[in-house]
Write an enzyme that holds these catalytic residues in place. Sequence first.
Site, PDB file in Angstrom:
ATOM      1  N   SER A 319      -7.547  -6.486  -3.975  1.00 21.52           N
ATOM      2  CA  SER A 319      -6.205  -5.955  -4.264  1.00 21.52           C
ATOM      3  C   SER A 319      -6.107  -4.500  -3.798  1.00 21.52           C
ATOM      4  CB  SER A 319      -5.932  -6.061  -5.767  1.00 21.52           C
ATOM      5  OG  SER A 319      -4.814  -5.307  -6.108  1.00 21.52           O
ATOM      6  N   TRP A 322      -6.018  -4.420  -0.070  1.00 22.34           N
ATOM      7  CA  TRP A 322      -4.726  -4.916   0.415  1.00 22.34           C
ATOM      8  C   TRP A 322      -3.723  -3.765   0.476  1.00 22.34           C
ATOM      9  CZ3 TRP A 322       0.169  -4.811  -1.689  1.00 22.34           C
ATOM     10  CH2 TRP A 322       1.134  -5.621  -1.069  1.00 22.34           C
ATOM     11  N   HIS A 323      -3.821  -2.842  -0.494  1.00 22.09           N
ATOM     12  CA  HIS A 323      -2.850  -1.744  -0.535  1.00 22.09           C
ATOM     13  C   HIS A 323      -3.014  -0.764   0.611  1.00 22.09           C
ATOM     14  CE1 HIS A 323      -1.967  -3.186  -4.586  1.00 22.09           C
ATOM     15  NE2 HIS A 323      -0.828  -2.546  -4.452  1.00 22.09           N
ATOM     16  N   GLY A 324      -4.211  -0.606   1.113  1.00 23.99           N
ATOM     17  CA  GLY A 324      -4.365   0.339   2.215  1.00 23.99           C
ATOM     18  C   GLY A 324      -5.800   0.407   2.689  1.00 23.99           C
ATOM     19  N   PHE A 460       2.210  -0.404   3.212  1.00 20.12           N
ATOM     20  CA  PHE A 460       1.246  -1.460   2.933  1.00 20.12           C
ATOM     21  C   PHE A 460       1.579  -2.717   3.712  1.00 20.12           C
ATOM     22  CE2 PHE A 460       1.449   0.880  -1.277  1.00 20.12           C
ATOM     23  CZ  PHE A 460       0.541   1.806  -0.840  1.00 20.12           C
TER      24      PHE A 460
END
Lengths: 460, 81
Positions: A319, A322-324, A460
């Site tokens: 997670s 996934w954001h960056g 993102f």
Amino acid sequence: MSFTEPVFLLFLPSVVALYWLLPRRFRRPMLLAASLLFYAWHDVRLLALIACTIAVSFLCAIAVEDAETQKGKRCAVGFAAAVCLGLLFVFKYLDFAVGSIVSVGRLLGAEVSFDGADLLLPMGISFYVFQTMSYVFDVSRGSIRAERNMIRYALFVTFFPQLVAGPIERPADLMPQLEQPEPLTRRAVSDAARLLLRGYAKKLLIADHLAIAVDRVYADPAAFDGSALALATILFSVQIYCDFSGYSDIARGCARLMGIRLQENFRRPYAATSVRDFWRRWHISLSSWLSDYLYIPLGGSRVGTARTCLNILITFLVSGLWHGASWTYVLWGGLHGIYLIVERLLCKEKAPGRAVTFALVCFAWIFFRSTSVSDAFLVIGRIFSAWSFEAALSGTELLTAALLIAVLPLLERLPRLQSVPTAARNGTVLAYFFVFLAMIACRFLVLSQHGDTAFLYFQF
Amino acid sequence: MTLIFLQYPIVPSCFVLCAILVVLSVRRKARGLAVAVCAGAACIGMVLSALICAVPLSELLMLLLALALLGCALAPKEDAP
């Protein structure tokens, strides 16, 4: 195109008008063309990438459904995952991965250098790749049928309200609605108007205004004392919530005007009484995606305690990533994973409570907001050292921030006009009117002091 | 904290008038709509006078937010889920 660009104020009414005026059979192609225009507005080259993702996932889903053996199904799913996630990796994570390897090499004494490939980061790539993957996975599980009409499928992926920053819609929810949208009733318009005003107020009034102070402090954390950094972190927690949930509200409002209900992405997350509860309320579409396609396939909580803890940690590291493509996001995700593991092991009887949960979430936001890991540790170090109470914000700024934070929960609970009895409508109309005027004043103030601001989740 | 709008009595006067009219429009059953229209007009008057007197936008925003807070607090609420 962004929801906050002036051109969107022309785009949305034109699309909605065309959508309802055109004969039924032309609506989907028109909506697809509008969605592609919305996406290409930023950079036409981005269309090639999204077209490739759509074509591969569309054909692979058909191959999965038509495959006669399990091996054939697995091959088709694997190919779709390799191409879609491979594109995501190349465009989003290549620099990060190679840069990290080079850094490790330097630590070991190797003479290597890497300046970065500097590839264009396509807007919303993480969102639409996850959406296409959920489609292929659902077809392979047999929970939905593969779509045989390319236009219908392309519209499911590119439907403009949710294309750039979610909610990450599931095919079983969105595709039937695109096929058979609800009629445009007064109730739908009233719902949409409330969602749009609330979303724009959250973004343009609250998030953008708080961003002025937060950006100033986080741009040079060494120049501020612990009290200023703690205050900026709390303001950032409100800013990111308003920014992202504002986007989701606008997306839901736009979709509602076309007879489509997108899922709720936020449910008052800072009212959560535990970190577990927080993740049931924050970015719900991503949390449920990770739960359904990663955590549960890994074994979820049906396995032993140690394995469950590992599954939680893996899910939250993914997670974060996934954001960056940065270690700050990985640490942010990992920290939330650790919170959940500790909560699972130690707080079985009693939830930690709202204040503790908020403090833990704010602490994790430090990693999310900081530009580097060293900056994040600098911020933490200064917050936990002596406070000199230097004024990071002027008196007016502080008062305005307090008013913004006080308005937020009330604004979220303002009803749509149709659901209010006629005798009690005056207060609601006036409240919406004042919020609208404040939003316009704030827009001019932000543009003059800070320049234009994009939605945080666009990156993102 | 120096508030520039306090130097121009018309701005705080409009603000107070608007706040009173907001409360009245919510409380009154008869002619509530007329009072609400007056409240809106007082608010627009406050904005125009602030702009004419060159009150900083940050202070105008603060005043509008205070009115928004009052309006939101007095308006009926949706139940929390």
